[in-house]
Design a protein around this motif. Structure first.
Motif, PDB file in Angstrom:
ATOM      1  N   VAL A 112     -32.459  30.661  13.079  1.00  0.00           N
ATOM      2  CA  VAL A 112     -31.191  29.939  13.302  1.00  0.00           C
ATOM      3  C   VAL A 112     -30.990  28.741  12.440  1.00  0.00           C
ATOM      4  O   VAL A 112     -31.800  28.326  12.067  1.00  0.00           O
ATOM      5  CB  VAL A 112     -31.612  29.094  14.666  1.00  0.00           C
ATOM      6  CG1 VAL A 112     -32.528  28.218  14.737  1.00  0.00           C
ATOM      7  CG2 VAL A 112     -30.211  28.696  15.392  1.00  0.00           C
ATOM      8  N   ILE A 172     -24.988  25.393  16.738  1.00  0.00           N
ATOM      9  CA  ILE A 172     -25.643  26.223  15.695  1.00  0.00           C
ATOM     10  C   ILE A 172     -24.541  27.011  15.012  1.00  0.00           C
ATOM     11  O   ILE A 172     -23.573  27.350  15.377  1.00  0.00           O
ATOM     12  CB  ILE A 172     -26.165  27.538  16.790  1.00  0.00           C
ATOM     13  CG1 ILE A 172     -27.516  26.952  17.643  1.00  0.00           C
ATOM     14  CG2 ILE A 172     -26.594  28.731  16.226  1.00  0.00           C
ATOM     15  CD1 ILE A 172     -27.933  27.748  18.702  1.00  0.00           C
ATOM     16  N   PHE A 196     -33.279  35.363  17.789  1.00  0.00           N
ATOM     17  CA  PHE A 196     -33.048  34.092  18.473  1.00  0.00           C
ATOM     18  C   PHE A 196     -32.241  34.413  19.558  1.00  0.00           C
ATOM     19  O   PHE A 196     -30.913  34.432  19.763  1.00  0.00           O
ATOM     20  CB  PHE A 196     -32.206  33.211  17.435  1.00  0.00           C
ATOM     21  CG  PHE A 196     -32.199  31.680  18.097  1.00  0.00           C
ATOM     22  CD1 PHE A 196     -31.038  31.457  18.786  1.00  0.00           C
ATOM     23  CD2 PHE A 196     -33.109  30.870  17.706  1.00  0.00           C
ATOM     24  CE1 PHE A 196     -30.939  30.012  19.348  1.00  0.00           C
ATOM     25  CE2 PHE A 196     -33.098  29.503  18.021  1.00  0.00           C
ATOM     26  CZ  PHE A 196     -31.934  29.177  18.888  1.00  0.00           C
ATOM     27  N   TYR A 254     -32.968  24.207   9.953  1.00  0.00           N
ATOM     28  CA  TYR A 254     -33.202  25.725  10.219  1.00  0.00           C
ATOM     29  C   TYR A 254     -34.747  25.841  11.043  1.00  0.00           C
ATOM     30  O   TYR A 254     -35.360  25.021  10.707  1.00  0.00           O
ATOM     31  CB  TYR A 254     -33.363  26.478   8.852  1.00  0.00           C
ATOM     32  CG  TYR A 254     -32.103  26.169   7.808  1.00  0.00           C
ATOM     33  CD1 TYR A 254     -32.240  25.129   7.058  1.00  0.00           C
ATOM     34  CD2 TYR A 254     -31.224  27.262   7.561  1.00  0.00           C
ATOM     35  CE1 TYR A 254     -30.961  24.769   6.267  1.00  0.00           C
ATOM     36  CE2 TYR A 254     -29.962  27.028   7.097  1.00  0.00           C
ATOM     37  CZ  TYR A 254     -30.010  25.802   6.245  1.00  0.00           C
ATOM     38  OH  TYR A 254     -28.914  25.620   5.354  1.00  0.00           O
ATOM     39  N   LYS A 274     -27.305  32.526  14.085  1.00  0.00           N
ATOM     40  CA  LYS A 274     -28.478  32.948  14.504  1.00  0.00           C
ATOM     41  C   LYS A 274     -28.695  34.457  14.331  1.00  0.00           C
ATOM     42  O   LYS A 274     -27.861  35.169  14.095  1.00  0.00           O
ATOM     43  CB  LYS A 274     -28.645  32.454  16.056  1.00  0.00           C
ATOM     44  CG  LYS A 274     -27.267  33.211  16.983  1.00  0.00           C
ATOM     45  CD  LYS A 274     -27.711  32.698  18.328  1.00  0.00           C
ATOM     46  CE  LYS A 274     -26.720  33.250  19.225  1.00  0.00           C
ATOM     47  NZ  LYS A 274     -26.833  32.964  20.499  1.00  0.00           N
ATOM     48  N   SER A 275     -30.187  34.687  14.260  1.00  0.00           N
ATOM     49  CA  SER A 275     -30.512  36.013  14.154  1.00  0.00           C
ATOM     50  C   SER A 275     -30.349  36.908  15.405  1.00  0.00           C
ATOM     51  O   SER A 275     -30.697  36.055  16.561  1.00  0.00           O
ATOM     52  CB  SER A 275     -31.629  36.229  13.210  1.00  0.00           C
ATOM     53  OG  SER A 275     -32.712  35.892  14.059  1.00  0.00           O
ATOM     54  N   LYS A 330     -27.771  30.109   5.220  1.00  0.00           N
ATOM     55  CA  LYS A 330     -29.149  30.626   5.510  1.00  0.00           C
ATOM     56  C   LYS A 330     -30.027  31.329   4.077  1.00  0.00           C
ATOM     57  O   LYS A 330     -28.885  31.664   3.283  1.00  0.00           O
ATOM     58  CB  LYS A 330     -29.367  31.628   6.639  1.00  0.00           C
ATOM     59  CG  LYS A 330     -28.701  32.911   6.181  1.00  0.00           C
ATOM     60  CD  LYS A 330     -28.866  33.859   7.337  1.00  0.00           C
ATOM     61  CE  LYS A 330     -28.416  35.371   7.143  1.00  0.00           C
ATOM     62  NZ  LYS A 330     -28.193  35.954   8.337  1.00  0.00           N
TER      63      LYS A 330
END
Lengths: 113, 113
Positions: free
Chosen positions: B47, B54, B61, B33, B57-58, A100
């Motif tokens: 994400v 996946i 999310f 993303y 993820k944050s 990311k």
């Protein structure tokens, strides 16, 4: 934790002058840095990137400088034009977040004709 | 030049309704993303998705969100039971691998009323 931040939230420059936008990062594990330009209502647009094994990279009218000692990144725009007016984000991608990109808060550049 | 495309460009929805935002990543990219940008703020990671699952993820999310790659070209973000605070610009992005930059679409502006 990981974070990328900017020193100046706004910058105004005269058309034709050079612009310098600065960015500080705190994650020493970051190994790839990107500058994005975002015009109003649009998505982030890739400008230039640099890897941690370099300290300078040049593109067309833009130069990115990386100082790993002080964890500082800058974007230089030569002969700034009205079309350069936008918000500029530095972003990092690192070994601990390899899949990311993490954005800084952004600097708004205004070019005065 | 290949680009990430997103639809719709703008959607207004009633609070509590479900929304699906659609994206077509760049064709040879493997990593996908979703990011979010609340008006006037920085771009936030939601994400990442690779190999049909996946990868990261944050905190944003949560169970309200889901992603899917229903076929070989589309990548969707579903927001169940939308809240007022979900109002934001949602950006889809893609990259070929984890060593290079992420390219963003123009965004889908979601307004929850």
């Amino acid at each position: 934790g990981e974070s990328v931040g900017l020193h100046l939230p706004t910058l105004s420059v005269q058309e034709g002058d050079n612009s310098i936008i600065n960015c500080a990062y705190s994650n020493s594990a970051s190994d790839y840095f990107i500058w994005y330009k975002q015009e109003s209502g649009k998505g982030p647009q890739f400008i230039i990137d640099i890897r941690s094994n370099m300290d300078k990279r040049q593109g067309q009218r833009v130069t990115v400088l990386l100082n790993k000692t002080v964890k500082h990144l800058s974007l230089q725009i030569a002969a700034t034009q009205p079309g350069d007016s936008a918000v500029y984000f530095c972003a990092e991608r690192g070994k601990t977040s390899y899949d990311k990109v993490i954005f800084g808060p952004g600097t708004s550049l205004s070019v005065i004709p | 030049e290949p680009e990430v495309t997103q639809t719709p460009s703008h959607q207004v929805t009633q609070m509590g309704q479900e929304v699906i935002l659609r994206c077509v990543p760049i064709s040879n990219h493997l990593y996908f993303y979703w990011y979010r940008q609340i008006l006037g703020q920085k771009v936030e990671f939601l994400v990442s998705f690779y190999n049909n699952e996946i990868s990261e993820k944050s905190e944003i999310f949560d169970d309200q969100f889901s992603v899917e790659r229903p076929d070989g070209s589309n990548f969707t973000l579903k927001i169940r039971s939308t809240k007022l605070e979900d109002s934001a610009m949602y950006f889809c992005a893609s990259s070929y691998d984890t060593a290079n930059t992420i390219y963003f679409g123009e965004g889908s502006w979601l307004t929850v009323v």
